[in-house]
Design an enzyme around this catalytic site. Sequence first.
Site, PDB file in Angstrom:
ATOM      1  N   ARG A  51      68.860  42.599  48.172  1.00  0.00           N
ATOM      2  CA  ARG A  51      69.276  43.504  46.965  1.00  0.00           C
ATOM      3  C   ARG A  51      70.527  42.879  46.497  1.00  0.00           C
ATOM      4  O   ARG A  51      70.768  42.809  45.135  1.00  0.00           O
ATOM      5  CB  ARG A  51      69.520  44.819  47.265  1.00  0.00           C
ATOM      6  CG  ARG A  51      70.306  45.679  46.231  1.00  0.00           C
ATOM      7  CD  ARG A  51      70.394  47.275  46.485  1.00  0.00           C
ATOM      8  NE  ARG A  51      70.209  47.768  48.036  1.00  0.00           N
ATOM      9  CZ  ARG A  51      71.265  47.836  48.652  1.00  0.00           C
ATOM     10  NH1 ARG A  51      72.463  47.377  48.395  1.00  0.00           N
ATOM     11  NH2 ARG A  51      71.037  48.338  50.020  1.00  0.00           N
ATOM     12  N   TYR A 103      66.570  49.173  20.083  1.00  0.00           N
ATOM     13  CA  TYR A 103      65.460  49.444  21.192  1.00  0.00           C
ATOM     14  C   TYR A 103      65.368  50.845  21.372  1.00  0.00           C
ATOM     15  O   TYR A 103      66.563  51.462  21.670  1.00  0.00           O
ATOM     16  CB  TYR A 103      65.490  48.684  22.582  1.00  0.00           C
ATOM     17  CG  TYR A 103      64.481  48.785  23.150  1.00  0.00           C
ATOM     18  CD1 TYR A 103      63.197  48.426  23.038  1.00  0.00           C
ATOM     19  CD2 TYR A 103      64.784  49.388  24.643  1.00  0.00           C
ATOM     20  CE1 TYR A 103      62.152  48.637  23.716  1.00  0.00           C
ATOM     21  CE2 TYR A 103      63.609  49.677  25.585  1.00  0.00           C
ATOM     22  CZ  TYR A 103      62.500  49.325  24.929  1.00  0.00           C
ATOM     23  OH  TYR A 103      61.449  49.399  25.830  1.00  0.00           O
ATOM     24  N   ASP A 175      71.835  42.371  22.257  1.00  0.00           N
ATOM     25  CA  ASP A 175      70.572  42.380  22.839  1.00  0.00           C
ATOM     26  C   ASP A 175      69.844  41.086  21.904  1.00  0.00           C
ATOM     27  O   ASP A 175      69.546  41.450  20.826  1.00  0.00           O
ATOM     28  CB  ASP A 175      69.934  43.611  22.481  1.00  0.00           C
ATOM     29  CG  ASP A 175      68.530  43.788  23.401  1.00  0.00           C
ATOM     30  OD1 ASP A 175      68.032  42.747  23.510  1.00  0.00           O
ATOM     31  OD2 ASP A 175      68.253  44.953  23.562  1.00  0.00           O
ATOM     32  N   LYS A 200      59.609  40.291  27.758  1.00  0.00           N
ATOM     33  CA  LYS A 200      59.186  39.777  26.741  1.00  0.00           C
ATOM     34  C   LYS A 200      59.203  38.162  26.620  1.00  0.00           C
ATOM     35  O   LYS A 200      58.293  37.674  27.505  1.00  0.00           O
ATOM     36  CB  LYS A 200      60.139  40.243  25.367  1.00  0.00           C
ATOM     37  CG  LYS A 200      60.510  41.694  25.642  1.00  0.00           C
ATOM     38  CD  LYS A 200      59.360  42.706  25.626  1.00  0.00           C
ATOM     39  CE  LYS A 200      59.507  44.080  26.210  1.00  0.00           C
ATOM     40  NZ  LYS A 200      61.073  44.704  25.452  1.00  0.00           N
TER      41      LYS A 200
HETATM   42  C1  LIG Z   1      61.813  45.848  25.894  1.00  0.00           C
HETATM   43  C2  LIG Z   1      63.157  45.931  25.355  1.00  0.00           C
HETATM   44  C3  LIG Z   1      64.139  46.422  25.983  1.00  0.00           C
HETATM   45  C4  LIG Z   1      64.099  47.006  27.520  1.00  0.00           C
HETATM   46  O1  LIG Z   1      63.465  45.952  28.310  1.00  0.00           O
HETATM   47  P1  LIG Z   1      62.349  46.654  29.715  1.00  0.00           P
HETATM   48  O2  LIG Z   1      62.053  45.244  30.299  1.00  0.00           O
HETATM   49  O3  LIG Z   1      61.336  47.231  28.972  1.00  0.00           O
HETATM   50  O4  LIG Z   1      63.155  47.502  30.404  1.00  0.00           O
HETATM   51  C5  LIG Z   1      65.485  46.375  25.617  1.00  0.00           C
HETATM   52  N1  LIG Z   1      65.632  45.878  24.627  1.00  0.00           N
HETATM   53  C6  LIG Z   1      64.736  45.196  23.655  1.00  0.00           C
HETATM   54  C7  LIG Z   1      65.092  44.688  22.297  1.00  0.00           C
HETATM   55  C8  LIG Z   1      63.374  45.208  24.196  1.00  0.00           C
HETATM   56  O5  LIG Z   1      62.430  44.853  23.347  1.00  0.00           O
END
Ligand SMILES: *Cc1c(COP(=O)(O)O)cnc(C)c1O
Length: 385
Positions: A51, A103, A175, A200
């Site tokens: 962890r 998001y 982000d 992603k």
């Molecule tokens: C998918 C996404 C998130 C969240 O990520 P997870 O891996 O699904 O928790 C945050 N910001 C953006 C722009 C995303 O596309």
Amino acid sequence: MHKDNLQKGTRAIHIGNEPDEKTGSVIPPIYQTSTFVQSSPGVHKGYEYTRSHNPTRTRLEECLASLENAKYCLVTSSGMAAVSLIFQSFPQGTKILCGDDVYGGTYRILNTIFNDRFELKHVNTTDVDSVKTELNSFKPDLVWLESPTNPMLQISDIKAICEASHALNAKVVVDNTFMSPYFQNPLDLGADVVLHSLTKYINGHSDVVGGAIMLNDMTQFDKLWYLQNSMGPSQSPFDSWLVLRGVKTLALRMRAHATNAIEIATYLEAHPKVDKVIYPGLQSHPQHELAKRQMSGFGGMLSVYIKGGLKESKTFLEEVKLFALAESLGGVESLIEHPAIMTHASVPLEERAKLGIADNFVRISAGVEDIEDLIADLSNALDRI
Ligand SMILES: *Cc1c(COP(=O)(O)O)cnc(C)c1O
């Protein structure tokens, strides 16, 4: 040869992926363990418990820090874990100025989980003057933005917003999930913290959920690590290893995503059953010039208004065969979805209407398949409307 001088495509393959020193294994091992032996109480080799730290995750953190030109990286169990840890690292009463097209999960956590902890205001970050007005009147401690936004693909001037925010002592978090570190590096533009959903583009194969936070400030990094260790959203060794494997082809994939996306965008823009296409690489995108300046590519995401309403967009989404009707994005396979019903259902109707997330609005994540097949699939589905 200094590793910082390597190009990103090379760094994605070599940094953190150095051969195993003990055995010579070209591919690093998966340290699938929860705990580590100590030779005397408190005497260990830097690892105690997974962890807290794990050698496979450390390798991934080294690779991702390098790709974002960051000193530090913390890999988390999901993108939302990264989002949560960043918010948790700010004290009660923090004033947050957040982009109005972020998001869905970020919108939800700010408005329903942290709403009694922070003071929140949303702003259209694509308009630097609106951001400046809010910086002067609302006086935020933290500015949060995505560029391009999801799903409207609006571009915000990261450098200008960072300069204006820093002048008033506000931190900026970007982000960067939609661009991946291959096409955009917000820390170089002045951002304090960058985050990614590894789920992603960085992993790129739709088989892992993960997140990462990159930054240069050691105090803030220590705080984020302390929070992760205390609260628990650390990534498993196997998932870290899969991302370490997936990220090796980031450069190849991003170039292919972008090439396919512009072809699809150009095709759809000229199609009689399409009202409008939004893609930063199109001349028709209102911030095309800013996109060219700030990004080294336009990415693989595009959004489309089909002519008609829910009936027409549903037919289109049901008739595509290669494009998988699914949430998420950034995998090698092309995905397509309906933001109003799927990814952005948690955004209130009036907010959605304001942003333009209508019933005929469709979001596409262009994969890396052969473009002829993708165009044929779209063409066929449009014919069925
Ligand atoms: C998918 C996404 C998130 C969240 O990520 P997870 O891996 O699904 O928790 C945050 N910001 C953006 C722009 C995303 O596309």
